[in-house]
Design a protein around this motif. Structure first.
Motif, PDB file in Angstrom:
ATOM      1  N   ASP A 214      -8.403 -11.519  42.149  1.00 12.71           N
ATOM      2  CA  ASP A 214      -8.059 -10.434  41.233  1.00 12.71           C
ATOM      3  C   ASP A 214      -8.343  -9.051  41.815  1.00 12.71           C
ATOM      4  N   GLU A 215      -9.000  -9.010  42.958  1.00 15.78           N
ATOM      5  CA  GLU A 215      -9.279  -7.709  43.574  1.00 15.78           C
ATOM      6  C   GLU A 215      -8.524  -7.526  44.889  1.00 15.78           C
ATOM      7  N   ARG A 216      -7.669  -8.504  45.196  1.00 14.79           N
ATOM      8  CA  ARG A 216      -7.012  -8.455  46.503  1.00 14.79           C
ATOM      9  C   ARG A 216      -6.120  -7.210  46.655  1.00 14.79           C
ATOM     10  N   ALA A 217      -5.425  -6.874  45.585  1.00 14.83           N
ATOM     11  CA  ALA A 217      -4.531  -5.702  45.655  1.00 14.83           C
ATOM     12  C   ALA A 217      -5.340  -4.435  45.906  1.00 14.83           C
ATOM     13  N   LEU A 218      -6.509  -4.355  45.268  1.00 11.86           N
ATOM     14  CA  LEU A 218      -7.357  -3.176  45.469  1.00 11.86           C
ATOM     15  C   LEU A 218      -7.873  -3.122  46.906  1.00 11.86           C
ATOM     16  N   VAL A 219      -8.349  -4.266  47.380  1.00 16.51           N
ATOM     17  CA  VAL A 219      -8.876  -4.310  48.744  1.00 16.51           C
ATOM     18  C   VAL A 219      -7.793  -3.919  49.745  1.00 16.51           C
ATOM     19  N   GLU A 220      -6.591  -4.447  49.544  1.00 19.41           N
ATOM     20  CA  GLU A 220      -5.473  -4.117  50.431  1.00 19.41           C
ATOM     21  C   GLU A 220      -5.185  -2.621  50.406  1.00 19.41           C
ATOM     22  N   HIS A 221      -5.178  -2.074  49.203  1.00 22.50           N
ATOM     23  CA  HIS A 221      -4.868  -0.649  49.074  1.00 22.50           C
ATOM     24  C   HIS A 221      -5.933   0.193  49.763  1.00 22.50           C
ATOM     25  N   VAL A 222      -7.178  -0.135  49.485  1.00 22.75           N
ATOM     26  CA  VAL A 222      -8.283   0.657  50.046  1.00 22.75           C
ATOM     27  C   VAL A 222      -8.272   0.603  51.571  1.00 22.75           C
ATOM     28  N   ARG A 223      -7.916  -0.558  52.086  1.00 24.39           N
ATOM     29  CA  ARG A 223      -7.924  -0.738  53.534  1.00 24.39           C
ATOM     30  C   ARG A 223      -6.988   0.257  54.225  1.00 24.39           C
ATOM     31  N   GLY A 224      -5.935   0.617  53.553  1.00 22.31           N
ATOM     32  CA  GLY A 224      -4.964   1.503  54.194  1.00 22.31           C
ATOM     33  C   GLY A 224      -4.962   2.917  53.676  1.00 22.31           C
ATOM     34  N   CYS A 225      -5.945   3.277  52.864  1.00 22.55           N
ATOM     35  CA  CYS A 225      -5.888   4.581  52.220  1.00 22.55           C
ATOM     36  C   CYS A 225      -7.203   5.343  52.395  1.00 22.55           C
ATOM     37  N   PRO A 226      -7.214   6.379  53.211  1.00 26.55           N
ATOM     38  CA  PRO A 226      -8.462   7.114  53.437  1.00 26.55           C
ATOM     39  C   PRO A 226      -9.054   7.693  52.157  1.00 26.55           C
ATOM     40  N   THR A 227      -8.207   8.162  51.259  1.00 29.13           N
ATOM     41  CA  THR A 227      -8.740   8.787  50.043  1.00 29.13           C
ATOM     42  C   THR A 227      -9.466   7.757  49.185  1.00 29.13           C
ATOM     43  N   CYS A 228      -8.817   6.625  48.951  1.00 29.92           N
ATOM     44  CA  CYS A 228      -9.450   5.600  48.110  1.00 29.92           C
ATOM     45  C   CYS A 228     -10.605   4.932  48.856  1.00 29.92           C
ATOM     46  N   SER A 229     -10.485   4.870  50.173  1.00 27.48           N
ATOM     47  CA  SER A 229     -11.598   4.345  50.966  1.00 27.48           C
ATOM     48  C   SER A 229     -12.815   5.246  50.813  1.00 27.48           C
ATOM     49  N   ALA A 230     -12.582   6.553  50.868  1.00 23.27           N
ATOM     50  CA  ALA A 230     -13.685   7.502  50.667  1.00 23.27           C
ATOM     51  C   ALA A 230     -14.212   7.401  49.238  1.00 23.27           C
TER      52      ALA A 230
END
Lengths: 288, 221
Positions: free
Chosen positions: A33-49
Motif C-alpha cells: 500500500d506504500e509502493r506508489a509513495l516509495v516509487e514517487h519519493v525515489r524519483g522526486c527531490p522535493t518529496c524526498s526532502a
C-alpha cells in the motif's frame, strides 16, 4: 497509478502521525500500500526532502522529548526583564564600529528598490471563503502544478538536499497559514508549468518546465503592475526544479493586488535590472 | 516560535543596527531574546550563565551587524550560532571542573589506577552536572563534542516546542514524551481524532519551519 506530489505530501504527513509510520517506507520490499509513495519519493527531490525532513523532525522530537520527566520542562522560559536593560545599556555605552554595508540581500530578496506603489491599494484581508481551499488542493497547485512531469531523478538516489529542505520549510510555512494563496504559472502558450504560493510572510515559486540556463543567463522573477516592474530574485535549480523562495516583505501590497502579475524571464546573468530585458518564459496573474 | 514574519524583515533591522540605531537593536532583542535565552537555560541549566551569553550574543550583533549576511542565514540562526559557541565553551569548562571534583569518589573505587573506574567516577560527576543519566556522561567523557552538540539540539528543540500554542504543544508532548498514538491522545484529551491529527499536523508544520531556521537542528539529523 502514479502518485503525484500533492498525494505524496499528504501521505507523508499522515505517516508522520503514526507511530513508526515513516519507518514502514524503509522496509524492503516496500509494503504494497506504500509502493506508489516509495516509487514517487525515489524519483522526486522535493518529496524526498519532505520525507527526510519528516524523519529528521521525528528523530529530533524523540531525542528531545522521549526522556522528559516532566511536561513543565516545556514551559516557555523568558529572559528576565532586567536583562533587556543591561543589554541595551551596554550597547548604548559602546559606539558601533563602522563597517562595510550589510551584505546584499540582507534587506530582503531584492537588491533594487521597488518603485512606488499606487497609493490607492489597500492591503486586502484574505478572507477564509476566498482562500478556503484544503491542503491537498493547494498543494496540487503549488506542487503538482509546479513539479508534475519533471525529470527529477537525482543520481545516487534521494537524499536531504539543504536547499530542498529550505524550500519545503517555506512551503510548510506558507501552507500552514490559513490565508495563503497560490496561482499557476503558465508559459506564453498557456501551458501550466509552475506555481507561486504565498502567505503574508513568505513566497515560494516552483517551476518544472524550465531548462537550466547557460552560465551567462539566469531566470529572474518579477512583479509587474501597470507596466511597472519590481525585481524579486533569481531562481535556483535543484534537480529539474527551478525555485525561488523568500519573504514577502516589501512586496506585500503588490502580492495582494489582483491586477499585478508574477513573471519569470530569462535574463543575461549579472546584477538585476529595473525591468526585464529578456523574454517572458512564465507568468501568472495574481488575481487568477 | 521562530517568527517567520520577524525573519522577513530582520535584514532591514540589522542594516539599521549597523548604522547605530538603538531602537532597531531593541527590536531585535525583543524579537530574538526569548528563543536564545530559552535554549541557553535548557543547555546550561543556569539562568545567570544564560543571561551572560545572551548579553554576549547581542553585543556581538551590535558590534558586528555590518558583517551579517542575510543570504547566509537568518538573524535568529546567527545569534544562536554565537550563543552556541560560547555556551559550549562554558559547558566544557564546567564539565572539566566537575570531573576534577570527582577525585574523592575515585578513591572509593577498588583500584585508583583502574582507568575504567576513574572514568566511571568522572562520568557520575559529569552526569550530575548534566542532570542526566551516567550513560550519557560516559558518552560525554568519550566524546564531549557529540554530547554538547546533542544537548544543544535537545535544548533548541525543546525551546521551539515550548513556543508552540498550548493545544499543539500538548499533543506533541503526549506523542513523543508519553508515547501515545493519535487515537490514544484523542482518548486522553477527550477530543475527536480528527482534531488531534490536525493539531499535530499544524504543530509539525510549525516545528519544521522553526527547526529549519536553525542550522544543525534539522538538516543534519
Amino acid at each position: 497509478m502514479a502518485m503525484d506530489h500533492a498525494e505524496a505530501h499528504e501521505r507523508i504527513a499522515d505517516l508522520a502521525l503514526e507511530r513508526d509510520g515513516l519507518d514502514r517506507l524503509r522496509a524492503d520490499p516496500a509494503p504494497s500500500d506504500e509502493r506508489a509513495l516509495v516509487e514517487h519519493v525515489r524519483g522526486c527531490p522535493t518529496c524526498s526532502a519532505d520525507l527526510a525532513t519528516s524523519h529528521a523532525l521525528r528523530d529530533r522530537l524523540q531525542l528531545a522529548l522521549a526522556d522528559l520527566a516532566d511536561g513543565a520542562a516545556l514551559d516557555p522560559i523568558g529572559p528576565p526583564d532586567w536583562l533587556r536593560d543591561v543589554v541595551l545599556d551596554a550597547a548604548h555605552r559602546e559606539p558601533v564600529a563602522a563597517g562595510p554595508s550589510v551584505a546584499a540581500g540582507a534587506a530582503g530578496p531584492s537588491v533594487a528598490a521597488v518603485p512606488p506603489r499606487p497609493s490607492s491599494w489597500a492591503l486586502p484581508r484574505w478572507t477564509a471563503p476566498q482562500w478556503a481551499v484544503g491542503l491537498a488542493a493547494v498543494l496540487a497547485i503549488a506542487l503538482l502544478g509546479g513539479l508534475a512531469g519533471a525529470a527529477l531523478v537525482r543520481p545516487g538516489g534521494p537524499g536531504l538536499d539543504p536547499s530542498m529542505v529550505a524550500v519545503v520549510a517555506t512551503l510548510d510555512r506558507v501552507l500552514a497559514e490559513p490565508d495563503h494563496r497560490a496561482v499557476q504559472l503558465r508559459t506564453p502558450a498557456g501551458t501550466a508549468a509552475g506555481s507561486v504560493a504565498w502567505s503574508s510572510s513568505d513566497i515560494a515559486v516552483l517551476a518544472s518546465s524550465l531548462s537550466a540556463p547557460s552560465g551567462d543567463r539566469a531566470y529572474r522573477c518579477w512583479l509587474e503592475w501597470s507596466g511597472r516592474w519590481a525585481p524579486v530574485g533569481a531562481m535556483e535549480f535543484a534537480g529539474g526544479t527551478a525555485y525561488w523562495t523568500g519573504p514577502v516583505g516589501e512586496w506585500a501590497d503588490l502580492m495582494a493586488d489582483p491586477d499585478a502579475r508574477f513573471v519569470v524571464t530569462l535574463e543575461p546573468a549579472g546584477p538585476p535590472r529595473d525591468a526585464p530585458a529578456g523574454a517572458i518564459v512564465l507568468e501568472a496573474g495574481l488575481g487568477s | 516560535m521562530t517568527g517567520t514574519p520577524a525573519a522577513s524583515d530582520d535584514g532591514g533591522l540589522v542594516q539599521r543596527i549597523a548604522m547605530g540605531d538603538e531602537a532597531a537593536f531593541a527590536a531585535a532583542y525583543d524579537r530574538h531574546s526569548g528563543q536564545l535565552f530559552g535554549s541557553l537555560v535548557r543547555f546550561l541549566g543556569d539562568r545567570e550563565a544564560a543571561a551572560e551569553v545572551v548579553q554576549d550574543a547581542f553585543l556581538a550583533l551590535w558590534r558586528r551587524a555590518s558583517q551579517f549576511d542575510a543570504t547566509a542565514g537568518s538573524l535568529s540562526a546567527w545569534l544562536l550560532a554565537i550563543a552556541r559557541h560560547r555556551a559550549i565553551d562554558r559547558f566544557r569548562a564546567d564539565a572539566r571542573r566537575a570531573a576534577s571534583r570527582s577525585i574523592p569518589l575515585s578513591a572509593l573505587l577498588p583500584d585508583e589506577r583502574d582507568e575504567p573506574g576513574r572514568a566511571a567516577s568522572e562520568d557520575l560527576a559529569t552526569a550530575r552536572l548534566l542532570d542526566t543519566d551516567p550513560s550519557v556522561a560516559t558518552a560525554a567523557a568519550a566524546d564531549p563534542e557529540t554530547v554538547a552538540d546533542r544537548r544543544w539540539v535537545q535544548a533548541g528543540v525543546r525551546t521551539i516546542v515550548s513556543e508552540l500554542p498550548e493545544a499543539e504543544r500538548s499533543v506533541v508532548l503526549l506523542a513523543y514524551s508519553s508515547g501515545l498514538s493519535q487515537s490514544e491522545i484523542a482518548d486522553h484529551l477527550g477530543a475527536p481524532i480528527g482534531t488531534v491529527k490536525s493539531r499535530t499536523r499544524r504543530a509539525f508544520a510549525r516545528l519544521r519551519s522553526g527547526l529549519a531556521d536553525v542550522p544543525g537542528l534539522l538538516e543534519d539529523a
